[in-house]
Scaffold this motif. Structure first.
Motif, short mmCIF file in Angstrom:
data_model
loop_
_atom_site.label_atom_id
_atom_site.label_comp_id
_atom_site.label_asym_id
_atom_site.label_seq_id
_atom_site.Cartn_x
_atom_site.Cartn_y
_atom_site.Cartn_z
N GLY A 136 85.51 38.69 0.23
CA GLY A 136 85.67 37.24 0.30
C GLY A 136 84.33 36.56 0.19
N ALA A 137 84.10 35.60 1.06
CA ALA A 137 82.89 34.79 1.00
C ALA A 137 81.64 35.64 1.22
CB ALA A 137 82.96 33.68 2.04
N VAL A 138 80.60 35.34 0.46
CA VAL A 138 79.32 36.02 0.60
C VAL A 138 78.37 35.12 1.40
CG1 VAL A 138 78.46 35.09 -1.59
CG2 VAL A 138 77.42 37.16 -0.62
N THR A 139 77.58 35.74 2.25
CA THR A 139 76.60 35.00 3.05
C THR A 139 75.24 35.64 2.85
OG1 THR A 139 78.27 34.49 4.74
CG2 THR A 139 75.96 34.27 5.38
N GLU A 140 74.28 34.83 2.52
CA GLU A 140 72.92 35.33 2.34
C GLU A 140 72.20 35.26 3.68
OE1 GLU A 140 72.13 36.67 -0.42
OE2 GLU A 140 73.93 36.00 -1.48
N LYS A 141 71.54 36.35 4.06
CA LYS A 141 70.86 36.41 5.35
C LYS A 141 69.46 36.97 5.18
CE LYS A 141 75.12 36.94 8.04
NZ LYS A 141 75.83 37.75 9.07
N VAL A 142 68.67 36.83 6.23
CA VAL A 142 67.32 37.38 6.24
C VAL A 142 67.16 38.18 7.53
CG1 VAL A 142 64.85 36.85 6.19
CG2 VAL A 142 66.46 35.40 4.93
N SER A 143 66.72 39.42 7.39
CA SER A 143 66.54 40.27 8.56
C SER A 143 65.30 39.85 9.33
CB SER A 143 66.42 41.73 8.13
OG SER A 143 65.17 41.95 7.47
N LYS A 144 65.13 40.43 10.52
CA LYS A 144 63.96 40.13 11.34
C LYS A 144 62.67 40.51 10.64
CE LYS A 144 66.39 40.49 15.76
NZ LYS A 144 66.49 41.23 17.05
N SER A 145 62.77 41.48 9.74
CA SER A 145 61.57 41.91 9.01
C SER A 145 61.30 41.05 7.77
CB SER A 145 61.71 43.38 8.58
OG SER A 145 62.78 43.52 7.66
N GLY A 146 62.19 40.05 7.54
CA GLY A 146 61.99 39.15 6.41
C GLY A 146 62.69 39.57 5.14
N GLU A 147 63.47 40.63 5.19
CA GLU A 147 64.16 41.11 4.00
C GLU A 147 65.48 40.36 3.80
OE1 GLU A 147 65.45 45.25 1.81
OE2 GLU A 147 64.57 45.27 3.81
N LYS A 148 65.71 39.92 2.58
CA LYS A 148 66.95 39.22 2.27
C LYS A 148 68.07 40.23 2.00
CE LYS A 148 64.67 35.17 0.24
NZ LYS A 148 64.53 34.33 -0.98
N TYR A 149 69.27 39.89 2.43
CA TYR A 149 70.42 40.75 2.18
C TYR A 149 71.68 39.89 2.17
CZ TYR A 149 71.40 40.56 7.23
OH TYR A 149 71.69 40.14 8.51
N SER A 150 72.75 40.48 1.68
CA SER A 150 74.02 39.75 1.57
C SER A 150 75.09 40.45 2.38
CB SER A 150 74.49 39.68 0.11
OG SER A 150 73.53 39.04 -0.70
N THR A 151 75.98 39.67 2.97
CA THR A 151 77.18 40.22 3.61
C THR A 151 78.39 39.53 2.99
OG1 THR A 151 77.24 38.60 5.42
CG2 THR A 151 75.98 40.62 5.79
N TRP A 152 79.51 40.23 2.99
CA TRP A 152 80.75 39.70 2.44
C TRP A 152 81.85 39.81 3.49
CZ3 TRP A 152 77.27 42.68 -0.06
CH2 TRP A 152 76.80 42.23 -1.30
N SER A 153 82.64 38.78 3.61
CA SER A 153 83.84 38.91 4.43
C SER A 153 84.78 39.87 3.70
CB SER A 153 84.51 37.56 4.66
OG SER A 153 84.95 37.01 3.43
N LEU A 154 85.59 40.60 4.46
CA LEU A 154 86.45 41.61 3.86
C LEU A 154 87.88 41.42 4.35
CD1 LEU A 154 85.61 43.98 1.96
CD2 LEU A 154 86.03 45.50 3.88
N GLU A 155 88.81 41.50 3.45
CA GLU A 155 90.21 41.42 3.79
C GLU A 155 90.88 42.77 3.54
OE1 GLU A 155 91.86 38.94 5.16
OE2 GLU A 155 90.16 37.54 5.14
N VAL A 156 91.66 43.23 4.51
CA VAL A 156 92.39 44.49 4.37
C VAL A 156 93.88 44.20 4.48
CG1 VAL A 156 90.49 45.86 5.31
CG2 VAL A 156 92.25 44.96 6.86
N PRO A 157 94.73 45.11 3.97
CA PRO A 157 96.18 44.89 4.06
C PRO A 157 96.65 44.74 5.51
CG PRO A 157 95.68 46.66 2.52
CD PRO A 157 94.40 46.33 3.22
N GLN A 158 97.76 44.04 5.69
CA GLN A 158 98.26 43.73 7.02
C GLN A 158 98.54 44.98 7.85
OE1 GLN A 158 98.41 40.70 8.41
NE2 GLN A 158 99.12 41.61 10.34
N ASN A 159 99.00 46.05 7.20
CA ASN A 159 99.36 47.27 7.94
C ASN A 159 98.20 48.26 8.01
OD1 ASN A 159 99.31 48.05 5.24
ND2 ASN A 159 100.94 49.57 5.51
#
Length: 350
Positions: free
Chosen positions: A298-321
């Motif tokens: 799903g949505a991507v979020t750009e973040k920066v770690s404590k060490s200053g490195e940029k990285y991305s996270t994504w929301s994830l959807e899984v099946p209901q069961n």
């Protein structure tokens, strides 16, 4: 192959999820299954000669994770010496083959000279009595080889420790064909699923009614409840908890006995034992396809770690069961891990 290193830099939540593949209970369950299957064998006597008084395969199963920090308690002199001699020890626990592929191949995309398949091969060689830089470049002792073998056999049966997901700039899963393509611009490394975040509230709703209730979790005062759970963490610990609850077991030993009593039909590895880690990796790739089946980013979020490195996270959807099939997979993979570990040690040490 920077999954663990980057994850450690990102956040404390990623530290715990990366460090404990299968979690404490999962690894102990693998060791407990092997302990029971090896009882009274010639291999067990040779194993005990390498262990300290009171140690079992179950009790040492998490040693290779415990050396990553102090969350298991103070580091022993043995642990400190191992870490000093193995600065890349965190990389021994996984490989990053695109989950869409069917085979692990040496030197292919996502693999490395010090990944889980190569390290398992080295441990096997050491326990076979082989030595020298060609087969034992890290100079593992037989005791270290046994300790690592117990843990890494558990790790390689955790699907996300073999099958890795890579994401294109459009947010879709892609299959890189060369390591250089994973550039963080057109193709992103999801760090073994650590950068995929599940909604923890939704997970709880999904599991209610299909997974038996477990023991109440302790609440830490002043520590807010996490709103998200890394996908890797879900596969490390949550599915193990679900699997144990579905068997009405509360301890790894109880889980191991319940599994053995069920007389599972576990596939038998064939050929030279040095090829077994490849067979396990290929099997994990099959299972990782099930782990990612109908899973979407799903949505991507750009973040920066404590060490200053940029990285991305994504929301994830899984099946209901999802809690039901994923916990069944966990049960099957933990069972395979225990049975394969026992079979390997019988073959090497008998």
């Amino acid at each position: 192959m920077k999954k663990i290193a980057i994850a450690l830099a990102v956040s404390c939540a990623f530290i715990s999820s990366s460090a404990l593949a299968w979690g404490n209970d999962g690894h102990r369950a693998v060791g407990a299954i092997a302990d029971k299957l090896l009882k009274g064998t010639a291999a067990q006597k040779k194993i005990q000669a390498l262990l300290l008084p009171g140690e079992t395969l179950e009790s040492i199963a998490n040693w290779a994770d415990c050396v990553k920090g102090t969350y298991c308690g103070p580091q022993s002199p043995e642990m400190i010496a191992y870490v000093a001699a193995n600065p890349k020890h965190s990389e021994y626990h996984y490989t990053d083959v695109p989950y869409q592929l069917n085979k692990y191949h040496d030197h292919a995309v996502g693999t490395a000279d010090e990944d889980i398949v190569q390290t398992l091969k080295e441990c096997i060689a050491v326990l076979q009595g082989k030595d020298g830089a060609a087969v034992n470049p890290h100079k593992f002792t037989p005791r270290q080889a046994l300790i690592l073998l117990v843990h890494l056999t558990g790790d390689i049966h955790q699907p996300l420790h073999v099958g890795a997901a890579f994401v294109g700039k459009d947010g879709k899963f892609v299959v890189p064909t060369k390591q250089s393509e994973i550039d963080g611009i057109n193709i992103f490394d999801a760090r073994g699923g650590n950068n995929f975040l599940l909604d923890d509230g939704k997970l709880t709703q999904m599991s209610d009614g299909v997974i038996p209730p477990g023991e109440p979790k302790p609440v830490k005062e002043g520590v807010p409840a996490a709103l998200t759970k890394p996908f890797h963490s879900y596969w490390d610990t949550t599915v193990v908890d679900y699997a144990m609850r579905r068997l009405s077991t509360k301890t790894p030993e109880q889980f191991a006995q319940a599994v053995i009593d069920s007389k599972p039909n576990v596939n038998v590895n064939t050929g030279l034992v040095s090829t077994w880690p490849y067979q396990w990796a290929d099997d994990a790739l099959v299972v990782s396809k099930e782990a990612y089946k109908d899973v979407t980013t799903g949505a991507v979020t750009e973040k920066v770690s404590k060490s200053g490195e940029k990285y991305s996270t994504w929301s994830l959807e899984v099946p209901q069961n999802y809690p039901v099939p994923s916990s069944q997979i966990a049960k099957e993979q933990l069972t395979k891990g225990g049975y394969h570990l026992a079979a390997l040690l019988k073959t090497i040490l008998s």
